[in-house]
Design a protein around this motif. Structure first.
Motif, PDB file in Angstrom:
ATOM      1  N   LEU A   1       0.857  -1.180   0.000  1.00  0.00           N
ATOM      2  CA  LEU A   1       0.000   0.000   0.000  1.00  0.00           C
ATOM      3  C   LEU A   1       0.894   1.231   0.000  1.00  0.00           C
ATOM      4  CD1 LEU A   1      -2.689   1.549   0.444  1.00  0.00           C
ATOM      5  CD2 LEU A   1      -2.301   1.249   2.901  1.00  0.00           C
ATOM      6  N   VAL A   2       0.625   2.175  -0.898  1.00  0.00           N
ATOM      7  CA  VAL A   2       1.337   3.449  -0.948  1.00  0.00           C
ATOM      8  C   VAL A   2       0.312   4.531  -0.623  1.00  0.00           C
ATOM      9  CG1 VAL A   2       2.736   5.016  -2.333  1.00  0.00           C
ATOM     10  CG2 VAL A   2       2.866   2.538  -2.738  1.00  0.00           C
ATOM     11  N   ASN A   3       0.611   5.318   0.403  1.00  0.00           N
ATOM     12  CA  ASN A   3      -0.324   6.341   0.863  1.00  0.00           C
ATOM     13  C   ASN A   3       0.438   7.633   1.139  1.00  0.00           C
ATOM     14  OD1 ASN A   3      -2.763   7.409   1.632  1.00  0.00           O
ATOM     15  ND2 ASN A   3      -3.021   6.128   3.432  1.00  0.00           N
ATOM     16  N   ASP A   4      -0.273   8.752   1.175  1.00  0.00           N
ATOM     17  CA  ASP A   4       0.361  10.053   1.404  1.00  0.00           C
ATOM     18  C   ASP A   4       0.414  10.437   2.877  1.00  0.00           C
ATOM     19  OD1 ASP A   4      -2.318  10.550   1.783  1.00  0.00           O
ATOM     20  OD2 ASP A   4      -2.494  11.975   0.128  1.00  0.00           O
ATOM     21  N   HIS A   5      -0.094   9.575   3.743  1.00  0.00           N
ATOM     22  CA  HIS A   5      -0.015   9.809   5.189  1.00  0.00           C
ATOM     23  C   HIS A   5       0.064   8.444   5.888  1.00  0.00           C
ATOM     24  CE1 HIS A   5      -4.317   9.176   4.485  1.00  0.00           C
ATOM     25  NE2 HIS A   5      -4.323   8.648   5.698  1.00  0.00           N
ATOM     26  N   ASP A   6       0.421   8.466   7.146  1.00  0.00           N
ATOM     27  CA  ASP A   6       0.511   7.227   7.905  1.00  0.00           C
ATOM     28  C   ASP A   6      -0.886   6.620   8.028  1.00  0.00           C
ATOM     29  OD1 ASP A   6       1.003   5.150   9.659  1.00  0.00           O
ATOM     30  OD2 ASP A   6       2.078   6.385  11.118  1.00  0.00           O
TER      31      ASP A   6
ATOM     32  N   TYR B   1       5.483  -1.935   7.926  1.00  0.00           N
ATOM     33  CA  TYR B   1       5.933  -0.690   7.303  1.00  0.00           C
ATOM     34  C   TYR B   1       7.208  -0.967   6.517  1.00  0.00           C
ATOM     35  CZ  TYR B   1       2.754   2.269  10.010  1.00  0.00           C
ATOM     36  OH  TYR B   1       1.645   2.869  10.533  1.00  0.00           O
ATOM     37  N   GLN B   2       7.274  -0.411   5.319  1.00  0.00           N
ATOM     38  CA  GLN B   2       8.481  -0.491   4.503  1.00  0.00           C
ATOM     39  C   GLN B   2       9.108   0.872   4.299  1.00  0.00           C
ATOM     40  OE1 GLN B   2       7.211  -2.610   0.949  1.00  0.00           O
ATOM     41  NE2 GLN B   2       7.951  -4.497   1.895  1.00  0.00           N
ATOM     42  N   GLN B   3       8.297   1.917   4.389  1.00  0.00           N
ATOM     43  CA  GLN B   3       8.807   3.284   4.215  1.00  0.00           C
ATOM     44  C   GLN B   3       7.909   4.240   4.981  1.00  0.00           C
ATOM     45  OE1 GLN B   3       9.424   4.454   0.134  1.00  0.00           O
ATOM     46  NE2 GLN B   3       9.206   6.604   0.623  1.00  0.00           N
ATOM     47  N   ARG B   4       8.548   5.197   5.641  1.00  0.00           N
ATOM     48  CA  ARG B   4       7.819   6.253   6.362  1.00  0.00           C
ATOM     49  C   ARG B   4       8.465   7.589   6.042  1.00  0.00           C
ATOM     50  NH1 ARG B   4       7.206   3.598  12.404  1.00  0.00           N
ATOM     51  NH2 ARG B   4       6.089   1.752  11.738  1.00  0.00           N
ATOM     52  N   GLU B   5       7.947   8.240   5.021  1.00  0.00           N
ATOM     53  CA  GLU B   5       8.422   9.555   4.595  1.00  0.00           C
ATOM     54  C   GLU B   5       7.271  10.545   4.803  1.00  0.00           C
ATOM     55  OE1 GLU B   5      11.539  10.181   3.271  1.00  0.00           O
ATOM     56  OE2 GLU B   5      12.082   8.078   3.555  1.00  0.00           O
ATOM     57  N   PRO B   6       7.543  11.839   4.854  1.00  0.00           N
ATOM     58  CA  PRO B   6       6.464  12.805   5.091  1.00  0.00           C
ATOM     59  C   PRO B   6       5.288  12.695   4.119  1.00  0.00           C
ATOM     60  CG  PRO B   6       8.578  13.885   5.306  1.00  0.00           C
ATOM     61  CD  PRO B   6       8.857  12.485   4.801  1.00  0.00           C
ATOM     62  N   ASP B   7       5.531  12.451   2.838  1.00  0.00           N
ATOM     63  CA  ASP B   7       4.448  12.388   1.860  1.00  0.00           C
ATOM     64  C   ASP B   7       4.272  11.014   1.233  1.00  0.00           C
ATOM     65  OD1 ASP B   7       3.745  15.073   2.161  1.00  0.00           O
ATOM     66  OD2 ASP B   7       5.294  15.710   0.742  1.00  0.00           O
TER      67      ASP B   7
END
Length: 86
Positions: A30-35, A55-61
């Protein structure tokens, strides 16, 4: 599954449809713009012990989460190990 361009009202339904279509031992990113933490809690409450979330990535956007169904359900709704549990 990139839901960033979908209206917020459609996101959870699409994600749940994709999860329901999974066979045990498979998953999707899943790719999303927020947590999507509220989605995690909803899955834990509704999907049962086969549900997996990593979780695989946690970036601001951009947040990327591996969502899947374990081959065999156990007592833990999610795994935090680097290797997927399905």
């Amino acid at each position: 599954m990139d839901v960033r361009n979908l209206p917020p009202a459609e996101r959870h339904e699409r994600i749940y449809d994709a999860y329901d279509a999974l066979v045990p031992g498979t998953g999707f990113v899943l790719v999303n713009d927020h947590d999507p933490k509220p989605l995690y809690h909803q899955f834990v409450a509704e999907a049962g012990p086969a549900f997996r979330w990593e979780y695989q990535q946690r970036e601001p956007d951009e947040f990327r989460v591996l969502i899947g169904k374990a081959e065999q359900a156990d007592d833990a709704p999610t795994k935090t190990a680097p290797e997927p549990s399905f």
